[in-house]
Design a protein around this motif. Structure first.
Motif, mmCIF file in Angstrom:
data_model
loop_
_atom_site.group_PDB
_atom_site.id
_atom_site.type_symbol
_atom_site.label_atom_id
_atom_site.label_comp_id
_atom_site.label_asym_id
_atom_site.label_seq_id
_atom_site.Cartn_x
_atom_site.Cartn_y
_atom_site.Cartn_z
ATOM 1 N N CYS A 107 0.851 -1.175 0.000
ATOM 2 C CA CYS A 107 0.000 0.000 0.000
ATOM 3 C C CYS A 107 0.896 1.238 0.000
ATOM 4 N N GLY A 108 0.462 2.280 -0.711
ATOM 5 C CA GLY A 108 1.150 3.562 -0.550
ATOM 6 C C GLY A 108 2.324 3.794 -1.473
ATOM 7 N N CYS A 124 -1.661 4.134 -3.499
ATOM 8 C CA CYS A 124 -2.980 4.221 -2.860
ATOM 9 C C CYS A 124 -2.849 4.648 -1.394
ATOM 10 N N HIS A 125 -3.956 5.101 -0.825
ATOM 11 C CA HIS A 125 -4.066 5.321 0.630
ATOM 12 C C HIS A 125 -2.909 6.125 1.204
ATOM 13 N N HIS A 146 -1.765 -4.365 2.265
ATOM 14 C CA HIS A 146 -3.202 -4.588 2.428
ATOM 15 C C HIS A 146 -3.365 -5.984 3.042
ATOM 16 N N PRO A 230 -7.195 -0.043 -5.540
ATOM 17 C CA PRO A 230 -6.698 0.598 -4.312
ATOM 18 C C PRO A 230 -6.600 2.122 -4.440
HETATM 19 ZN ZN ZN Z 1 -3.465 0.994 -0.151
#
Ligand code: ZN
Ligand code: G3I
Ligand code: 9MR
Length: 535
Positions: A107-108, A124-125, A146, A230
């Motif tokens: 993620c990220g 994402c995020h 995730h 995402p």
């Molecule tokens: Zn994410």
């Protein structure tokens, strides 16, 4: 391939035990090359009434066939099995893909085409998370993996995944020489440590800088739609409150990291140990309490009624890493109060990890008598598992009761227990039984379903995994382990389609069946440990 003939769709290593299983029919069987040359003939015997599948299962033993090659099993009147290999490296690619799965769960950060191929997507995020119950407070929350088919990031299951991967590296360092083709590859550090560090750095962000306690999870309020990629999931991110289990498992995994990363990055190891110390202080000054979702948060709960095993694990890892006696005192006091705990390696029941840590410690101050008792307990559970496998049609360790949500994790955890027992006692039967779990994952099971994406003749195609649903790519992200059969029928499509089926057949390769066909980081991680033994 005939559905009554069950084999490992990847294959077998030359020296290992090799079983095929045939439902409903005994008699003779043969193994043939793809050009039709018969290289082995044998009898199907050992007929077993297999309760999990509700079928009569016969067993063929072709262990004596050791020649490298590609083969099929043939049964007169039925036909032939899927093809499989005999080769030293039969699990090599599987082992790599099971690890690479963690990169795809990152993620990220952008997953670049260079590393992610057709499964590339944007970062994402990246937003800060809101601290639940403190409207004015937000904190950085990016990074980590995730959890599963959803985009939540949860400390407790994250700690299990970290533990399995770091233990795999500690037990089988030679299995981690091949690069995973991730951005850090080639930096001189084994890729499994590069990958785990990505999660650890996120975990460090989950620690409340104010008091050292650890937020339970970082998720949106609700799960997003199934086809949402995402980077399209832009709902607010929320830190759920600090919990006892998140803080305890955080201590344990940071203490492990402090030990494992010390030789490769002293500063990072020191950061992990300092974080573990702060969390330990929080843990020792708070009562054991069960986490519940706040009323406006509907993502995975990962609640746990029994929390002393988290303290048991945390104290054992702190003792193993530092050698300091106060941690041992906490550990021994817990043992005296609660008795010997089971060797469980679940996300909720983590006592097994504490026992491993205490058994592996080289600290001077260790209590040899306690080690001997823990060792005996571990071995007797392993004996029980091995015994249980002998009565199962597919020679696996799962009982009827074990076909629950994430049954493949139960299976792989049991195989981990056996492989660790083998380290303690060199009983080759433990390895044979553990191998059978890997064969089951790779298709040697009542449904002939390979439970790993991208592998086998009957590969998993429709996991409950949002990126694989939303990305428009036919093939799902590879190397992901499905939760597998779950007799609980805990989603709508499972209820509608699986009623009345025997436990081992309660599975649907359908994207809506989250209770049988989701994927999760902590289902992949014990599979990595198990495969590490066999490459
Ligand atoms: Zn994410
Ligand atoms: O342990 C009991 C067992 O004693 C009992 O006989 C059996 C009967 O159904 O149930 C067992 O409990 C199950 C438990 O998992 C075992 O770990 C529960 O029924 C089952 O509901 C529970 O499922 C959990 C699920 O979340 C629902 O809460 C899974 O363990 C857990 O892996 C899963 O995790 C989800 C996250 O919430 C969200 N992200 C995805 C992830 C994977 O599906
Ligand atoms: O997608 C969610 C999955 O990650 C979880 O494991 C599962 C159980 O908590 O829930 C899934 O989300 C479903 C929700 O619970 C109910 N409505 C349908 C959602 C997915 O289609």
């Amino acid at each position: 391939m005939h559905e009554w003939i069950h084999i490992d769709q990847l294959g077998y290593r030359p020296g290992d035990r090799k079983y095929c299983f045939v439902t409903n029919q005994g008699g003779s069987f043969e193994v043939a090359t793809l050009t039709g040359q018969v290289v082995f003939t044998g009898e199907l015997d050992h007929a077993t009434n297999d309760t999990p599948s509700g079928e009569l299962v016969f067993r063929g033993d072709f262990s004596a066939l050791r020649e490298d090659g590609t083969y099929v099993v043939r049964v007169p009147g039925l036909g032939q099995s899927a093809s499989f290999s005999i080769s030293r490296s039969v699990f090599h690619d599987l082992h790599l893909a099971l690890q690479k799965c963690f990169y795809y769960q990152r993620c990220g950060m952008d997953l670049e085409p260079e590393f992610a191929g057709p499964w590339a997507h944007k970062a994402c995020h990246l937003n800060h998370g809101l601290v639940h119950g403190e409207p004015a407070r937000s904190l950085p929350s990016h990074g980590g993996w995730h959890d599963a088919g959803d985009y939540g990031k949860y400390v407790v299951p994250g700690a299990k995944a970290i533990a399995d991967l770091l233990l795999a590296y500690e037990f089988y360092p030679n299995a981690f020489q091949t690069p995973l083709h991730i951005p850090e590859s080639g930096n001189g550090i084994p890729d499994v440590l590069n990958e785990v560090r990505y999660e650890l750095e996120w975990m460090l962000r989950m620690q409340d800088p104010v008091n050292g306690g650890v937020f339970h999870k970082l998720t949106t309020h609700r799960f997003p739609g199934l086809a949402v990629m995402p980077e399209e999931d832009d709902a607010p991110l929320v830190f759920s409150p600090i919990s006892y289990t998140a803080t305890g498992t955080f201590v344990a995994s940071m203490a492990m990291a402090a030990r494992v990363y010390e030789p490769v990055d002293h500063d990072f190891a020191a950061t992990c140990l300092a974080a573990a110390n702060r969390a330990w202080t929080w843990l020792c000054s708070h009562p054991e309490t069960q986490f519940h979702n706040p009323p406006d948060v509907f993502t995975g709960e990962y609640g746990d009624r029994q929390c002393w095993d988290e303290l048991y694990w945390a104290s054992a890892e702190m003792f193993r890493t530092t050698g300091d006696n106060p941690y041992q005192e906490v550990f021994l006091n817990l043992l005296a109060e609660k008795g010997l705990p089971p060797a469980s390696l679940g996300w909720a029941n983590v006592a097994g990890y504490g026992t491993i840590a205490y058994l592996m410690t080289t600290a001077e101050a260790v209590d040899r008598n306690t080690q001997a008792r823990l060792r005996a307990r571990w071995l007797s559970e392993a004996e029980d598992l091995a015994e249980r496998s002998r009565t199962d049609g597919y020679q696996v360790t799962l009982t009827v009761e074990d076909y629950i949500w994430g049954s493949t994790m139960v299976l792989c955890n049991q195989a981990m227990q056996l492989l660790i027992a083998y380290r303690l006692d060199s009983n080759p039967a433990f390895v044979d039984v553990a191998a059978q779990s890997l064969h089951y994952l790779a298709g040697c099971n009542p449904l002939n379903q390979c439970y790993v994406t991208g592998f086998g003749t009957k590969p998993l195609m429709h996991p409950h995994h949002r990126p694989s649903i939303g990305d428009g790519v036919e093939q799902p992200v590879p190397g992901m382990v499905s939760g597998g059969p779950n007799k609980g029928l805990q989603d709508a499509i499972a209820k509608a389609e699986l009623g009345g089926r025997p436990p081992a057949k309660c599975f649907l390769d359908h994207q809506d069946s989250y209770s049988t066909n989701e994927i999760a980081i902590y289902w992949n991680s014990p599979a990595v440990f198990v495969a590490s033994h066999f490459i």
